[in-house]
Write a protein that holds these residues in place. Structure first.
Motif, PDB file in Angstrom:
ATOM      1  N   ARG A  26       0.891  -1.418  -0.316  1.00  0.00           N
ATOM      2  CA  ARG A  26       0.127   0.066   0.138  1.00  0.00           C
ATOM      3  C   ARG A  26       0.481   1.711   0.037  1.00  0.00           C
ATOM      4  NH1 ARG A  26      -1.771  -3.243   3.696  1.00  0.00           N
ATOM      5  NH2 ARG A  26      -3.040  -4.324   3.621  1.00  0.00           N
ATOM      6  N   ILE A  27       0.511   1.572  -0.913  1.00  0.00           N
ATOM      7  CA  ILE A  27       1.433   3.376  -0.667  1.00  0.00           C
ATOM      8  C   ILE A  27       0.093   4.519  -0.750  1.00  0.00           C
ATOM      9  CG2 ILE A  27       3.342   2.438  -2.669  1.00  0.00           C
ATOM     10  CD1 ILE A  27       1.806   3.303  -4.799  1.00  0.00           C
ATOM     11  N   VAL A  28      -1.163   4.370  -0.937  1.00  0.00           N
ATOM     12  CA  VAL A  28      -1.620   5.454  -1.061  1.00  0.00           C
ATOM     13  C   VAL A  28      -2.652   4.794   0.563  1.00  0.00           C
ATOM     14  CG1 VAL A  28      -3.627   6.462  -1.995  1.00  0.00           C
ATOM     15  CG2 VAL A  28      -2.221   5.626  -3.224  1.00  0.00           C
ATOM     16  N   SER A  49      -6.315   6.761  11.253  1.00  0.00           N
ATOM     17  CA  SER A  49      -7.299   7.436  12.293  1.00  0.00           C
ATOM     18  C   SER A  49      -6.515   9.515  12.540  1.00  0.00           C
ATOM     19  CB  SER A  49      -8.200   6.953  13.226  1.00  0.00           C
ATOM     20  OG  SER A  49      -8.831   8.278  13.639  1.00  0.00           O
ATOM     21  N   ILE A  50      -7.258  10.757  12.014  1.00  0.00           N
ATOM     22  CA  ILE A  50      -6.460  11.644  11.757  1.00  0.00           C
ATOM     23  C   ILE A  50      -7.889  12.682  12.431  1.00  0.00           C
ATOM     24  CG2 ILE A  50      -5.141  13.826  11.840  1.00  0.00           C
ATOM     25  CD1 ILE A  50      -3.505  12.001   9.775  1.00  0.00           C
ATOM     26  N   PHE A  67       4.963  13.496  14.191  1.00  0.00           N
ATOM     27  CA  PHE A  67       3.237  12.757  13.540  1.00  0.00           C
ATOM     28  C   PHE A  67       3.087  11.460  14.074  1.00  0.00           C
ATOM     29  CE2 PHE A  67       0.613  11.597   9.443  1.00  0.00           C
ATOM     30  CZ  PHE A  67       0.109  12.128   9.928  1.00  0.00           C
ATOM     31  N   GLU A  68       4.343  10.839  13.522  1.00  0.00           N
ATOM     32  CA  GLU A  68       4.900   9.459  13.548  1.00  0.00           C
ATOM     33  C   GLU A  68       4.258   8.530  14.652  1.00  0.00           C
ATOM     34  OE1 GLU A  68       7.074   5.136  12.000  1.00  0.00           O
ATOM     35  OE2 GLU A  68       7.240   7.331  11.328  1.00  0.00           O
ATOM     36  N   GLN A  69       4.437   9.031  16.417  1.00  0.00           N
ATOM     37  CA  GLN A  69       4.015   9.213  17.266  1.00  0.00           C
ATOM     38  C   GLN A  69       2.899   9.489  17.431  1.00  0.00           C
ATOM     39  OE1 GLN A  69       6.741  11.854  20.455  1.00  0.00           O
ATOM     40  NE2 GLN A  69       8.437   9.928  19.798  1.00  0.00           N
ATOM     41  N   GLY A  72       1.240   6.613  14.594  1.00  0.00           N
ATOM     42  CA  GLY A  72       1.078   5.946  13.700  1.00  0.00           C
ATOM     43  C   GLY A  72       1.928   5.582  13.245  1.00  0.00           C
ATOM     44  N   PHE A  73       1.739   6.275  11.961  1.00  0.00           N
ATOM     45  CA  PHE A  73       2.121   5.760  10.408  1.00  0.00           C
ATOM     46  C   PHE A  73       3.472   7.234   9.926  1.00  0.00           C
ATOM     47  CE2 PHE A  73      -1.624   8.107  10.310  1.00  0.00           C
ATOM     48  CZ  PHE A  73      -1.545   8.860   9.040  1.00  0.00           C
TER      49      PHE A  73
END
Length: 125
Positions: A26-28, A49-50, A67-69, A72-73
């Protein structure tokens, strides 16, 4: 994660979402902009989820690491394809507009959102 494909329509279809979740590489990113109490009821597989109320700050004030923390991505780039969805399509369109205003050029939204997905997925499962 940048995708340099021909410009796609701003609205994603159920079939595109279904194909997307079955891709191994998955790249999208699929972004659910509903509130946590709504996502507790179910999400489209592979979605992140955001909440809409946090989207602007997530894209403008958080560092890559923050952002990643928090989500989660890895944060998607301004040239990456991204698809937003919500419950009925209203907030996904708002998220689409916010991201475009911030310079994200390949954002899209799924107007059928969770309402369409939950009904149609049940009939194809």
């Amino acid at each position: 994660m940048t995708t340099h494909q021909q410009t796609k329509p701003e609205e994603a279809t159920f079939e595109e979402i279904q194909d997307l979740i079955h891709q191994k590489d998955r790249i999208v990113p699929l972004i659910d902009v509903r509130d946590p109490n709504e996502t507790d009821l179910g999400v489209i597989p592979t979605a992140h989820s955001i909440p809409l109320s946090k989207l602007h700050d997530a894209l403008t004030t958080l560092s890559e690491q923050e952002f990643e923390q928090q989500y989660g991505f890895k944060r998607f780039g301004k040239d990456d394809e991204v698809i937003f969805y919500c419950r009925s399509g209203r907030r996904s369109r708002l998220a689409f507009g916010q991201a475009q205003e911030l310079g994200y050029s390949h954002v899209r939204h799924y107007p059928g959102s969770w309402n369409e997905w939950s009904v149609r997925f049940q009939s194809t499962a």
